[in-house]
Write a protein that holds these residues in place. Structure first.
Motif, PDB file in Angstrom:
ATOM      1  N   ASN A 226       0.775  -0.990  -0.003  1.00 45.18           N
ATOM      2  CA  ASN A 226       0.124   0.151  -0.129  1.00 45.18           C
ATOM      3  C   ASN A 226       0.844   1.245   0.117  1.00 45.18           C
ATOM      4  O   ASN A 226       2.173   1.226  -0.157  1.00 45.18           O
ATOM      5  N   THR A 227       0.264   2.412   0.162  1.00 44.06           N
ATOM      6  CA  THR A 227       1.028   3.653   0.194  1.00 44.06           C
ATOM      7  C   THR A 227       1.506   4.188   1.326  1.00 44.06           C
ATOM      8  O   THR A 227       2.086   5.296   1.517  1.00 44.06           O
ATOM      9  N   PHE A 228       1.161   3.339   2.548  1.00 47.60           N
ATOM     10  CA  PHE A 228       1.720   3.709   3.905  1.00 47.60           C
ATOM     11  C   PHE A 228       2.991   3.460   4.216  1.00 47.60           C
ATOM     12  O   PHE A 228       3.536   2.216   3.669  1.00 47.60           O
ATOM     13  N   THR A 229       3.880   4.236   4.742  1.00 49.86           N
ATOM     14  CA  THR A 229       5.284   4.104   4.967  1.00 49.86           C
ATOM     15  C   THR A 229       5.509   2.894   6.087  1.00 49.86           C
ATOM     16  O   THR A 229       4.857   3.170   7.206  1.00 49.86           O
ATOM     17  N   PRO A 230       6.078   1.977   5.754  1.00 47.74           N
ATOM     18  CA  PRO A 230       5.930   0.740   6.808  1.00 47.74           C
ATOM     19  C   PRO A 230       7.100   1.276   7.718  1.00 47.74           C
ATOM     20  O   PRO A 230       8.021   1.820   7.594  1.00 47.74           O
ATOM     21  N   PRO A 231       6.985   0.473   9.173  1.00 45.52           N
ATOM     22  CA  PRO A 231       7.914   0.805   9.950  1.00 45.52           C
ATOM     23  C   PRO A 231       9.179  -0.182  10.101  1.00 45.52           C
ATOM     24  O   PRO A 231       9.177  -1.074  10.679  1.00 45.52           O
ATOM     25  N   ILE A 232       9.934   0.442   9.071  1.00 42.36           N
ATOM     26  CA  ILE A 232      11.191  -0.331   8.721  1.00 42.36           C
ATOM     27  C   ILE A 232      12.282   0.838   8.719  1.00 42.36           C
ATOM     28  O   ILE A 232      12.035   1.741   8.015  1.00 42.36           O
ATOM     29  N   GLU A 233      13.207   0.190   9.461  1.00 44.37           N
ATOM     30  CA  GLU A 233      14.555   1.281   9.538  1.00 44.37           C
ATOM     31  C   GLU A 233      15.012   1.659   8.129  1.00 44.37           C
ATOM     32  O   GLU A 233      15.272   0.818   7.484  1.00 44.37           O
ATOM     33  N   GLY A 234      15.058   2.978   7.947  1.00 44.78           N
ATOM     34  CA  GLY A 234      15.705   3.259   6.596  1.00 44.78           C
ATOM     35  C   GLY A 234      14.756   3.626   5.497  1.00 44.78           C
ATOM     36  O   GLY A 234      15.177   3.752   4.435  1.00 44.78           O
ATOM     37  N   VAL A 235      13.540   3.240   5.580  1.00 46.43           N
ATOM     38  CA  VAL A 235      12.383   3.562   4.766  1.00 46.43           C
ATOM     39  C   VAL A 235      11.514   4.570   5.096  1.00 46.43           C
ATOM     40  O   VAL A 235      10.975   4.807   6.100  1.00 46.43           O
ATOM     41  N   THR A 236      11.137   5.489   4.171  1.00 50.33           N
ATOM     42  CA  THR A 236      10.393   6.797   4.366  1.00 50.33           C
ATOM     43  C   THR A 236       9.228   6.778   3.363  1.00 50.33           C
ATOM     44  O   THR A 236       8.502   7.776   3.391  1.00 50.33           O
ATOM     45  N   LEU A 237       9.085   5.913   2.660  1.00 51.23           N
ATOM     46  CA  LEU A 237       8.014   5.869   1.694  1.00 51.23           C
ATOM     47  C   LEU A 237       7.247   4.573   1.690  1.00 51.23           C
ATOM     48  O   LEU A 237       7.719   3.546   1.988  1.00 51.23           O
ATOM     49  N   GLY A 238       6.034   4.713   1.138  1.00 51.95           N
ATOM     50  CA  GLY A 238       5.255   3.494   1.039  1.00 51.95           C
ATOM     51  C   GLY A 238       5.827   2.399  -0.245  1.00 51.95           C
ATOM     52  O   GLY A 238       6.437   2.729  -0.866  1.00 51.95           O
ATOM     53  N   HIS A 239       5.513   1.047   0.075  1.00 50.18           N
ATOM     54  CA  HIS A 239       5.898   0.192  -0.877  1.00 50.18           C
ATOM     55  C   HIS A 239       5.328   0.351  -2.238  1.00 50.18           C
ATOM     56  O   HIS A 239       6.043   0.455  -3.229  1.00 50.18           O
ATOM     57  N   HIS A 240       4.119   0.851  -2.389  1.00 52.53           N
ATOM     58  CA  HIS A 240       3.529   1.110  -3.753  1.00 52.53           C
ATOM     59  C   HIS A 240       4.547   2.350  -4.267  1.00 52.53           C
ATOM     60  O   HIS A 240       4.652   2.288  -5.538  1.00 52.53           O
ATOM     61  N   ASP A 241       4.503   3.341  -3.655  1.00 52.96           N
ATOM     62  CA  ASP A 241       5.533   4.492  -4.125  1.00 52.96           C
ATOM     63  C   ASP A 241       6.781   3.931  -4.427  1.00 52.96           C
ATOM     64  O   ASP A 241       7.370   4.516  -5.751  1.00 52.96           O
ATOM     65  N   LEU A 242       7.131   3.264  -3.835  1.00 56.40           N
ATOM     66  CA  LEU A 242       8.788   2.724  -4.013  1.00 56.40           C
ATOM     67  C   LEU A 242       8.867   1.695  -5.242  1.00 56.40           C
ATOM     68  O   LEU A 242       9.809   1.699  -5.989  1.00 56.40           O
ATOM     69  N   SER A 243       7.631   0.965  -5.488  1.00 57.91           N
ATOM     70  CA  SER A 243       7.805   0.207  -6.761  1.00 57.91           C
ATOM     71  C   SER A 243       7.674   1.035  -7.958  1.00 57.91           C
ATOM     72  O   SER A 243       7.861   0.428  -8.882  1.00 57.91           O
ATOM     73  N   HIS A 244       6.922   2.230  -7.784  1.00 59.18           N
ATOM     74  CA  HIS A 244       6.858   3.088  -9.155  1.00 59.18           C
ATOM     75  C   HIS A 244       8.296   4.193  -8.931  1.00 59.18           C
ATOM     76  O   HIS A 244       8.014   5.353  -8.788  1.00 59.18           O
ATOM     77  N   HIS A 245       9.592   3.389  -8.952  1.00 57.05           N
ATOM     78  CA  HIS A 245      10.716   4.070  -8.696  1.00 57.05           C
ATOM     79  C   HIS A 245      11.143   5.115  -9.932  1.00 57.05           C
ATOM     80  O   HIS A 245      11.887   6.017  -9.711  1.00 57.05           O
ATOM     81  N   GLY A 246      10.855   4.520 -11.213  1.00 55.16           N
ATOM     82  CA  GLY A 246      11.297   5.232 -12.040  1.00 55.16           C
ATOM     83  C   GLY A 246      12.831   5.335 -12.254  1.00 55.16           C
ATOM     84  O   GLY A 246      13.453   6.034 -12.833  1.00 55.16           O
ATOM     85  N   LYS A 247      13.585   4.040 -11.827  1.00 52.86           N
ATOM     86  CA  LYS A 247      14.809   3.845 -11.768  1.00 52.86           C
ATOM     87  C   LYS A 247      15.558   4.880 -10.848  1.00 52.86           C
ATOM     88  O   LYS A 247      16.862   5.158 -10.867  1.00 52.86           O
ATOM     89  N   ASP A 248      14.952   5.803  -9.885  1.00 51.65           N
ATOM     90  CA  ASP A 248      15.343   6.431  -8.976  1.00 51.65           C
ATOM     91  C   ASP A 248      16.376   5.842  -7.830  1.00 51.65           C
ATOM     92  O   ASP A 248      15.786   5.048  -7.234  1.00 51.65           O
ATOM     93  N   PRO A 249      17.687   6.097  -8.045  1.00 55.31           N
ATOM     94  CA  PRO A 249      18.501   5.108  -7.014  1.00 55.31           C
ATOM     95  C   PRO A 249      18.001   5.080  -5.569  1.00 55.31           C
ATOM     96  O   PRO A 249      18.260   4.187  -5.074  1.00 55.31           O
ATOM     97  N   ALA A 250      17.678   6.210  -4.921  1.00 51.84           N
ATOM     98  CA  ALA A 250      17.175   6.265  -3.783  1.00 51.84           C
ATOM     99  C   ALA A 250      16.093   5.366  -3.430  1.00 51.84           C
ATOM    100  O   ALA A 250      16.026   4.912  -2.468  1.00 51.84           O
ATOM    101  N   LYS A 251      15.200   5.703  -4.358  1.00 56.65           N
ATOM    102  CA  LYS A 251      13.727   4.746  -4.305  1.00 56.65           C
ATOM    103  C   LYS A 251      14.245   3.276  -4.299  1.00 56.65           C
ATOM    104  O   LYS A 251      13.604   2.452  -3.670  1.00 56.65           O
ATOM    105  N   LEU A 252      15.244   2.978  -5.338  1.00 54.18           N
ATOM    106  CA  LEU A 252      15.613   1.538  -5.481  1.00 54.18           C
ATOM    107  C   LEU A 252      16.309   0.875  -4.238  1.00 54.18           C
ATOM    108  O   LEU A 252      15.808  -0.144  -3.855  1.00 54.18           O
ATOM    109  N   ALA A 253      16.853   1.972  -3.230  1.00 49.43           N
ATOM    110  CA  ALA A 253      17.576   1.342  -2.331  1.00 49.43           C
ATOM    111  C   ALA A 253      16.651   1.022  -1.190  1.00 49.43           C
ATOM    112  O   ALA A 253      16.915   0.022  -0.800  1.00 49.43           O
ATOM    113  N   GLN A 254      15.639   1.935  -1.235  1.00 48.60           N
ATOM    114  CA  GLN A 254      14.682   1.692  -0.013  1.00 48.60           C
ATOM    115  C   GLN A 254      13.655   0.506  -0.526  1.00 48.60           C
ATOM    116  O   GLN A 254      13.384  -0.370   0.220  1.00 48.60           O
ATOM    117  N   LEU A 255      13.396   0.398  -1.668  1.00 48.43           N
ATOM    118  CA  LEU A 255      12.657  -0.796  -2.160  1.00 48.43           C
ATOM    119  C   LEU A 255      13.242  -2.230  -1.967  1.00 48.43           C
ATOM    120  O   LEU A 255      12.633  -3.205  -1.526  1.00 48.43           O
TER     121      LEU A 255
END
Length: 356
Positions: free
Chosen positions: A218-247
């Motif tokens: 979903n779009t909520f930010t999971p309670p995981i250290e180092g993650v600041t965005l929701g899984h759904h947002d991260l899966s739409h990463h557009g090859k952004d290195p920062a999002k890929l690292a969190q994904l």
């Protein structure tokens, strides 16, 4: 896959698969066809068909108290579909599923359940007699639809007889506390772990032999250290290195829960060795690339069961075999003698069952 290092001989990675007739334009709607293989999900006039687990349930479901369990980490949307193409609502409350599996009702509760079964049977008797009288008055096309309806009635009668038998049979006892549902919608990892623990207990007690679980993001930010965005947002990463690292962090945590399930199955023993030796665990996705919504090169991991593992089956994504070929192999693992399912052309090449 570093999480699976000690299971290297217990799983197979498959790449390059695709559902026949699928196109990238389907996006998330392709999930409706994930276990059915029917093309056109989300398009006008689309009609789904029976899912892999429910087809198997028709053959082996009556051997256990529950023909199948249809579960979801969040919401009622699941992966399972009836023979007539209707979505089966998924259970997303581990506490309620645990109660159905293992907690006995009081005497009056059991009697009420048996009475409901009797009432349902009398209603079905009336419906069946009325439908047969109607059959003589309708045309050929309507008669075919009526026959399909009567078939569903007969199947329901069989299930009711099975339900009555199990209603009179004590539920298994387990050395586990009832789970507490996680109300935090962002904690997908915690919710997944609860469903995996429940699945292990269900298989260990032979309460069912068929389980599907929708692992949504979903779009909520999971309670995981180092993650600041929701899984759904991260899966739409557009090859952004920062999002890929969190994904990668999120998906690593997800695979840790899968590894936990495999460990539980390996530690549990049955007549054939470990429960992992007799249980096929399939992890996959309806999308090959969440960012572009591509339905090509679907990721697939198959662990356990009576398969020869320790390999990567890499097929050409430009000439992909149907994902349904893998499903045929899984049906044969269950002892169901078939070489057909949906768009399948046979079993999956390179994936062999162990000989006795």
């Amino acid at each position: 896959l570093e999480q699976f290092a000690d299971f290297r001989k217990d799983f197979t990675v498959v790449s390059g698969l695709m559902h026949a007739g699928m196109s990238s334009g389907l996006g998330h709607q392709a999930s409706a066809s994930f276990l059915t293989g029917v093309p056109g999900a989300g398009r006008p006039g689309f009609r789904n068909a029976i899912s892999l687990d429910q087809l198997a349930a028709e053959s082996i479901g009556m051997e256990t108290r529950f023909p199948s369990l249809v579960l979801s980490v969040e919401g009622a949307g699941g992966l399972s579909w009836t023979r007539t193409g209707a979505l089966i609502p998924a259970d997303n409350s581990p506490s309620k599923v645990f109660a159905r599996l293992f907690l006995e009702g009081k005497g009056d509760t059991v009697r009420a359940q048996l009475q409901r079964l009797d009432d349902g049977r009398s209603i079905l008797d009336d419906v069946r007699s009325q439908a047969r009288a109607l059959s003589a008055k309708v045309g050929h096309e309507d008669r075919e639809k009526l026959d399909e309806y009567l078939t569903s009635v007969r199947e329901l009668e069989v299930r009711m007889v099975n339900d009555e038998r199990w209603a009179r049979t004590p539920k298994p006892k387990v050395d586990a506390e009832p789970p507490t549902d996680i109300s935090n919608a962002a904690d997908l990892i915690g919710r997944t772990r609860l469903l995996f623990d429940l699945s292990h207990l269900a298989l260990q007690t032979d309460s069912t032999r068929l389980i599907t679980i929708m692992l949504s993001g979903n779009t909520f930010t999971p309670p995981i250290e180092g993650v600041t965005l929701g899984h759904h947002d991260l899966s739409h990463h557009g090859k952004d290195p920062a999002k890929l690292a969190q994904l990668q962090i999120v998906e690593t945590e997800t695979l840790k829960t899968v590894r936990g399930l495999l460990a539980q199955l390996r530690q549990s023993k049955d007549a054939n060795g470990s429960l992992l030796d007799s249980t096929a665990v399939f992890l996959g996705s309806n999308l090959g690339d969440g960012s572009s919504h591509s339905t090509k090169n679907l990721p697939a991991l198959l662990a356990g069961g009576r398969f020869r593992h320790g390999q990567h089956l890499a097929f050409n994504p430009d000439r992909p075999p149907p994902l349904c070929n893998l499903y045929v192999s899984m049906l044969q693992h269950l002892g169901i003698e078939t070489d057909r399912f949906s768009s399948a052309t046979g079993t999956l090449s390179g994936l062999d069952l162990k000989t006795a």
